[in-house]
Enzyme design. Structure first.
Site, PDB file in Angstrom:
ATOM      1  CD  GLU A   1      -6.852  70.864  43.609  1.00 38.40           C
ATOM      2  OE1 GLU A   1      -6.144  71.572  44.327  1.00 38.40           O
ATOM      3  OE2 GLU A   1      -6.430  69.858  43.033  1.00 38.40           O
TER       4      GLU A   1
ATOM      5  CD  GLU B   1       1.671  64.288  44.540  1.00 32.96           C
ATOM      6  OE1 GLU B   1       0.993  64.462  45.555  1.00 32.96           O
ATOM      7  OE2 GLU B   1       1.942  63.179  44.081  1.00 32.96           O
TER       8      GLU B   1
ATOM      9  CG  ASN C   1      -5.106  57.929  40.679  1.00 29.07           C
ATOM     10  OD1 ASN C   1      -5.248  58.653  39.690  1.00 29.07           O
ATOM     11  ND2 ASN C   1      -5.983  57.865  41.655  1.00 29.07           N
TER      12      ASN C   1
ATOM     13  CD  GLU D   1       3.603  63.512  40.427  1.00 27.29           C
ATOM     14  OE1 GLU D   1       2.440  63.694  40.816  1.00 27.29           O
ATOM     15  OE2 GLU D   1       4.155  62.399  40.410  1.00 27.29           O
TER      16      GLU D   1
ATOM     17  CG  PHE E   1      -6.930  48.678  32.441  1.00 27.44           C
ATOM     18  CD1 PHE E   1      -6.935  48.321  31.104  1.00 27.44           C
ATOM     19  CD2 PHE E   1      -7.932  49.503  32.912  1.00 27.44           C
ATOM     20  CE1 PHE E   1      -7.915  48.777  30.252  1.00 27.44           C
ATOM     21  CE2 PHE E   1      -8.914  49.975  32.057  1.00 27.44           C
ATOM     22  CZ  PHE E   1      -8.913  49.602  30.724  1.00 27.44           C
TER      23      PHE E   1
ATOM     24  CE  LYS F   1      -2.439  65.312  47.134  1.00 25.69           C
ATOM     25  NZ  LYS F   1      -2.254  64.023  47.790  1.00 25.69           N
TER      26      LYS F   1
ATOM     27  CG  ASN G   1       6.372  62.758  43.799  1.00 28.87           C
ATOM     28  OD1 ASN G   1       5.558  62.734  44.718  1.00 28.87           O
ATOM     29  ND2 ASN G   1       6.029  62.564  42.539  1.00 28.87           N
TER      30      ASN G   1
ATOM     31  NE  ARG H   1       8.460  59.206  46.065  1.00 26.73           N
ATOM     32  CZ  ARG H   1       7.813  58.995  44.927  1.00 26.73           C
ATOM     33  NH1 ARG H   1       8.479  58.624  43.862  1.00 26.73           N
ATOM     34  NH2 ARG H   1       6.517  59.189  44.825  1.00 26.73           N
TER      35      ARG H   1
END
Lengths: 524, 704
Positions: free
Chosen positions: B244, B332, B279, B319, B392, B160, B334, B336
């Site tokens: 941050e 970030e 998430n 993202e 959920f 990160k 990804n 893939r």
């Protein structure tokens, strides 16, 4: 019901002042309220419907044709001859009607009149409709709610029971007989339901026993409640006397209506065909993966049955008793069939005393009433142990063997996995005149499992593991049976429904007659 | 069926026929796939690809391989040996037992499988080894192509802090924060003053919400700093933190990028993934309702800058968090193929898997940025085997006793790796499928999604279709007013299923009554028997949880519910799980989940299942005499159903168990019987141990 509510006690009238017509009306009105509003309310308070309400709900609207509404008891002892102790129709409502348009004879014992006790007249009414049912060939449904014999009548009442028993026996195998126990049923009375084909019970409000808790206490000094001794739970899980239990009167009657749809009206009729919305050639893909890879892992035979039969509609008989065998009614392409299946999920699906008897009785019913039998086999053998041997597994196991062997209805057998030892022979094998016998690719027809077999063949020798592998390779598959023609084909599981439907069409014209005999001698 | 016989492989053929027969329409396998189905045969890529994954993504990759004429190798665990991806592949290799650490993450076994089958390349799918630099290195060492970015890009984007530094250097907007590892409290204090609250403290090596804290003042910051470093140390063995600015109520929007090994990179527009729970994304769409062309271009260009900065090749996703003022910040990257890639394929027409394979072989990109269109709108619903009524979605497991994808509808794509009869087990992700609908407009795509969800037949496991259908029909979702807090905001007290209003209640009751009458009438259609008394009007009582309603049905399909008229017509097939009805002129597909002799019907209506009971007037009147019974609760006690030996006990006191989870195994007659929990609970006490002999009815485990 409207009439009942508006009614005021009208049994008190002087005969001489009334015309015949008025007397007819009065009697009819009186018959409709049985033992009177107070007792009706008491019945409702117990969570029970009245005899007439039960008949009304059981039969199609306005289809009930009553008989013997004017019959009264003939006892003249103990003040029974008095007018106030006479009830038109006495303690049972009898007649005929329709369930989904199909003819049925019915009697419904009226607990509000002398506790539904059985008088000579009461028995005579029941015998009359049973005789009629036999004459025209229609099933009899009995709704039992009776305290027992009419003590005041003494031996007349006993004679009445015997008259009914005889008719139960004569009707056995001629017309289907169903008993729905909706209240007490004790003493000699229990033998009528026991002689019928199916006994259903209502939970918490019905009891069946030879002798009640008081007598039990005085004779054996056991403390037992009515519910423990002869409630629905006892008879559907422990004794195997009853075939199904329902939550309450309404559920029981609605379910009996549904159940009735599966049955032919008599042994002269073929199994009924109902309009079917399920495609006969439907493939059932889930079956291709249902049998686990590990031969020791269980699966649910009900999953197989429910996906194969029409609309997943399976009416299971004795679902809580001897659960290692599954029996019940379903339809294939609209036609009623009887399903028998070993249940690998319970005790590995082995055959024991209870499951053999459960299966045998069901198979014989199907055979008697022209209902084809479909058998799903996954059986590791008979259950070993002293309890079983002492209990007579030999003679009880023979019942199932006997039933399958003598049955002349179409018999289709599917071996899904294990078919080991004598149990293989028993489960509607080719050798017992199975019409169509299939094996799934997962089938293993063998004398026993590989490990046991190798221990016997190679006793004391080395390389047991190697021998076991060889045995598995040789016998743990459908080929040994298939090369000998003991199974007709090895089929893709997904095609099972399609094949059964097709085979049943062909077998509809099956004719097979056993040698003449007075009657056979099943090892009882 | 002839249309399916395109593949030379018997396996594939069987699969195709099998798959196709799920569909009533007899439509070709995924004929609705919304991506390029043409492939130029002149471009040679690989002869054989191993797919180091399972489930839907393995199947998805194989579809493109088949199209490109590439042989496929599946790897699988032992429990997956009859899984769809195994049947679909030309070859399959078992790489270990069920737990992923021993099979799908077992690099040694997978390397062996590659050698044994001679696969020239590996597609890792998503998850598992897809972002594992060690795996990529081992492949490179053996000269096997990894269908994904190079190792250095995986490494650079995997951390990160490092990825943020690279992004910043590449002029990508990043969330204002301390660049680098925070160590000294005084530093932070000064920095936070500059930044302004709220702030977010998170573990550098983190993921999945672990080691993450939001602080709204100095006190919380101090505490968060302490907790996060502890949690990071214990969870990841790495206590480095970063701090941050916390973006409140953001949207999660990501840009799909595609780059080759020659320095070319494209952005393939955005995907809106704001609807999330814990998430995890639930519903995604492309494009986003929120972005204007200027923002889209800015985000796309920054994403490409980042890709170029790390010499990225293959497909990847950048993202971003987007605040209400359309400020966007890099979150970030990804490295893939993403789960939600199909919606990008729908609107661009590209086959991302094909592009990844081409790029891995070293070909240049075929497209230019101006060739990348936004055609129409695509929505993806992730259909999970989980109970949406519990936070959920809590995983459920079971066997798909009946399974039918809504592929009879047009512009519907279903990416799945299961079929009727498959087990949804505890070992793997409980995703059943990705249901994608496509339309010229968003409204069209949404309407199709509604229809597709209604026509999706799933039996045997609890699924989240009730929630999905509520989300896509919610006014806030329809208007595009969403954020990552959508679910907790819309359902503050948890999801409760569809709430009926006067009209919908009437529709439901009328449909149930009409179904009941259909079944009643059918019962009378018995061959050769006397015809029943004709009836053309029925008085019924229909019970719903809120009480009893009087319903009158006439033979012509007119229904009166509590005095209000409802017109119901349709094809009444009592064997079909689907009930396509026209109710008051509106077409609706209901599902009959179960039906019994006592008039109980379980109907799925507007996505939610409702229990109704239909009784004739007479039965209803009599039913009022029937006593209410309190069912005995046996769900807390597990007894041995048979005599046998305890082979294994899988729980200990205090363990939480899910419904259907194995509690212990009893061996009887050489058969292992798995006993499972009938409800979700905590284990109270265990009364047996392995090796022990138990009798029938013996108490084994008590639940709380």
């Amino acid at each position: 019901p409207a009439v009942i509510r508006e009614h005021r006690d009208c049994r008190w009238y002087s005969v001489s002042h009334l015309s015949v017509k008025e007397r007819i009306d009065k009697k009819r009105t009186a018959a409709l309220v049985g033992g009177g509003q107070k007792r009706i309310d008491a019945q409702h308070k117990k969570g029970k419907l009245t005899a007439r309400e039960r008949v009304e709900l059981l039969l199609d609207p306005e289809s009930f044709v009553e008989s013997d509404m004017f019959v009264e008891h003939r006892c003249s002892d103990f003040g029974m001859e008095q007018d106030r102790n006479k009830f038109p129709g006495d303690s049972v409502v009898t007649g005929r009607g329709r369930i989904n348009g199909r003819l049925v004879y019915v009697f419904s014992q009226d607990f509000t009149v002398f506790g539904g006790s059985l008088s000579g007249a009461h028995a005579q009414k029941i015998c009359k409709i049973m005789d009629q049912a036999m004459t025209v060939g229609a099933p009899v449904i009995g709704l039992n709610d009776s305290g027992g014999a009419r003590i005041q009548e003494g031996v007349e009442s006993l004679a009445g029971y015997a008259d009914i028993f005889l008719r139960n026996v004569m009707a056995s195998g001629v017309v289907p007989q169903i008993s729905l126990i909706m209240g007490p049923c004790a003493g000699g009375a229990v033998y009528s339901p026991a002689l019928t084909d199916f006994t259903f019970m209502v939970k918490d409000t019905s009891y069946l026993f030879i002798t009640g808790p008081d007598v039990v206490k005085s004779v054996t000094n056991e403390d037992v409640t009515q519910e423990e001794l002869g409630g629905a739970k006892t008879h559907t899980t422990v004794s195997g006397v009853a075939h199904h239990a329902f939550e309450n009167d309404v559920e029981a009657l609605l379910n009996v209506r549904e159940f009735f749809n599966f049955l032919p009206l008599s042994n002269q009729d073929p199994a009924p065909m109902r309009e079917c919305h399920d495609c006969s050639d439907r493939l059932v893909h889930s079956l291709d993966t249902i049998v686990p890879f590990e031969t020791t892992k269980a699966y649910d035979m009900l999953d197989i049955i429910q996906t194969i039969v029409d609309e997943s509609d399976f009416f299971e008989i004795m679902p809580s008793y001897a659960k290692n065998i599954v029996v019940g009614f379903a339809r294939m392409n609209g036609r009623t069939v009887g399903i028998v299946g070993n249940q690998p999920k319970v005790a590995s699906g082995c055959l024991d005393i209870n499951s053999s008897v459960k299966g045998a009785r069901f198979v014989r019913f199907c055979d008697a009433f022209n209902i084809p039998i479909i058998t799903f086999v996954d059986v590791p053998g008979f259950l070993p142990g002293t309890a079983q041997e002492y209990g007579g597994i030999i003679r009880h196991g023979a019942k199932l063997l006997y039933a399958f062997a003598e049955a002349t209805v179409p018999k289709i057998t599917i071996i899904t996995r294990k078919a080991y030892g004598g149990a293989y022979d028993v489960m509607s094998s080719k050798h017992l005149r199975g019409d169509v016998n299939y094996a799934w690719p997962t089938a293993e027809v063998a004398v026993m499992g590989a490990k046991g077999a190798v221990q016997i063949i190679f006793r004391g020798k080395e390389n047991q593991a190697e021998a076991e592998a060889e045995y598995v390779e040789k016998f743990a598959n459908p080929f040994p049976a298939a090369v000998r023609g003991f199974v007709d084909d090895i089929i893709e599981p997904s095609t099972t429904r399609k094949r059964i439907c097709r085979d049943l069409e062909v077998l509809a014209s099956k004719k097979q007659i056993n040698p003449w005999k007075k009657h056979a001698n099943i090892p009882l | 069926m002839a249309a399916h016989r395109v593949s030379p492989s018997l396996n594939r053929l069987l699969f195709a026929v099998k798959y196709a027969s799920f569909q009533s329409g007899g439509c070709a396998v995924h004929c609705n796939a919304q991506y390029s189905t043409v492939h130029s045969p002149s471009e040679k890529t690989f002869d054989k690809i191993l797919i180091a994954n399972r489930g839907e993504i393995a199947c998805r990759v194989m579809k493109t391989c088949h199209k490109m004429g590439i042989q496929t190798v599946a790897v699988h665990s032992d429990v997956d040996s009859s899984a769809v991806h195994v049947k679909m592949a030309d070859e399959a290799v078992c790489v270990g037992p069920a737990p992923t650490s021993k099979s799908y993450l077992n690099m040694d076994a997978i390397m062996d499988a590659i050698r044994a089958t001679g696969a020239q390349a590996v597609h890792p799918g998503y998850g598992f080894l897809s972002e594992n630099k060690e795996f990529a290195k081992r492949l490179a060492a053996e000269g096997v192509a990894f269908i994904g970015p190079d190792t250095h890009a995986i490494m650079a984007m995997g951390d990160k802090i490092e990825s943020k530094l690279i992004a910043k250097a590449a002029n990508v907007n990043t969330i204002p924060g301390y660049d680098g590892v925070v160590k000294v409290w005084a530093h932070i204090q000064a920095f936070v003053l500059l930044l302004g609250y709220p702030v977010m403290i998170k573990a550098s090596a983190g993921g999945g919400g672990k080691g993450m804290r939001i602080a709204w003042n100095a006190e919380e910051t101090r505490e968060g700093f302490r907790f996060s470093s502890q949690e990071a140390a214990s969870s990841f063995g790495d206590d480095r933190l970063l701090i941050e600015k916390f973006i409140d109520n953001p949207r999660h929007i990501e840009i799909q990028v595609l780059a080759d090994k020659h320095g070319n990179a494209l952005w393939l527009n955005e995907r809106e993934c704001s609807i999330q729970r814990r998430n995890q994304k639930v519903v995604e769409e492309a494009p986003s309702t929120f972005l204007d062309p200027v923002t889209r271009r800015a985000m796309g260009e920054q994403a490409v800058q980042l890709a170029k900065a790390v010499q990225y090749s293959s497909a990847g996703t950048v993202e971003f968090l987007v605040d209400s003022k359309k400020n966007f910040y890099f979150l970030e990257m990804n490295t893939r193929l993403q789960v939600e890639h199909p919606i990008t394929e729908c609107i661009t027409g590209l086959d991302l898997v094909e592009q990844m394979i081409r790029v891995a072989k070293g070909y240049q990109l075929q497209h230019k940025q101006e060739d990348i269109p936004i055609n129409g709108w695509a929505i993806e619903s992730r259909v999970y085997a989980e109970d949406p009524y519990k936070s959920f979605g809590l995983p459920s497991i079971g066997r798909l006793s009946k399974y039918q994808e809504p592929l009879n509808l047009s512009n519907v794509r279903v990416d799945s790796g299961i079929q009727e009869g498959s087990d949804i087990s505890i070992y793997y992700d409980p995703m059943i499928s990705k249901l994608v609908t496509y339309g010229a407009t968003r409204a069209e795509a949404l309407a199709r999604m509604e229809d597709a969800l209604d026509n999706y037949v799933i039996r045997g496991v609890t699924h989240n279709i009730p929630l999905l259908r509520e989300i896509i029909t919610h006014p806030r979702f329809i208007s595009g007013d969403i954020s990552t807090n959508f679910l907790p905001e819309v359902y503050p007290d948890g999801f409760k299923g569809h709430q009926l209003d006067l009209d919908t209640r009437r529709e439901l009751l009328a449909s149930a009554a009409a179904l009941y009458i259909t079944a009643q009438l059918r019962s009378q259609k018995v061959l050769g028997d006397l015809s029943p008394v004709e009836c053309s009007r029925w008085e019924l009582y229909v019970q719903l949880e809120d009480g009893s309603h009087s319903v009158e049905v006439t033979k012509s399909g007119n229904v009166e519910v509590d005095g209000g008229k409802v017109e119901v017509s349709g094809q009444w097939n009592l064997a079909s799980p689907l009930l396509p009805l026209t109710i008051n002129g509106t077409h609706r597909t209901l599902q009959c989940l179960s039906r019994d002799a006592s008039g109980r019907i379980l109907l799925q209506y507007l996505g939610t299942s409702f229990k109704v009971r239909v009784l004739s007037k007479l039965a209803a009147e009599f039913n009022s005499y029937m006593p209410e019974k309190v069912p005995e609760d046996t769900s807390s006690i597990l007894r041995s159903p048979m005599p046998g030996t305890v082979v294994a006990v899988s729980v200990k006191p205090g363990d939480p168990v899910a419904e259907g989870q194995e509690i212990c195994v009893i061996e009887a007659m050489k058969m292992q019987n798995s006993l499972t929990a009938v409800k979700q609970a905590k284990v109270k006490s265990v009364h047996c141990k392995p090796g022990e002999t138990v009798g029938e009815g013996d108490l084994l485990v008590e639940l709380e």
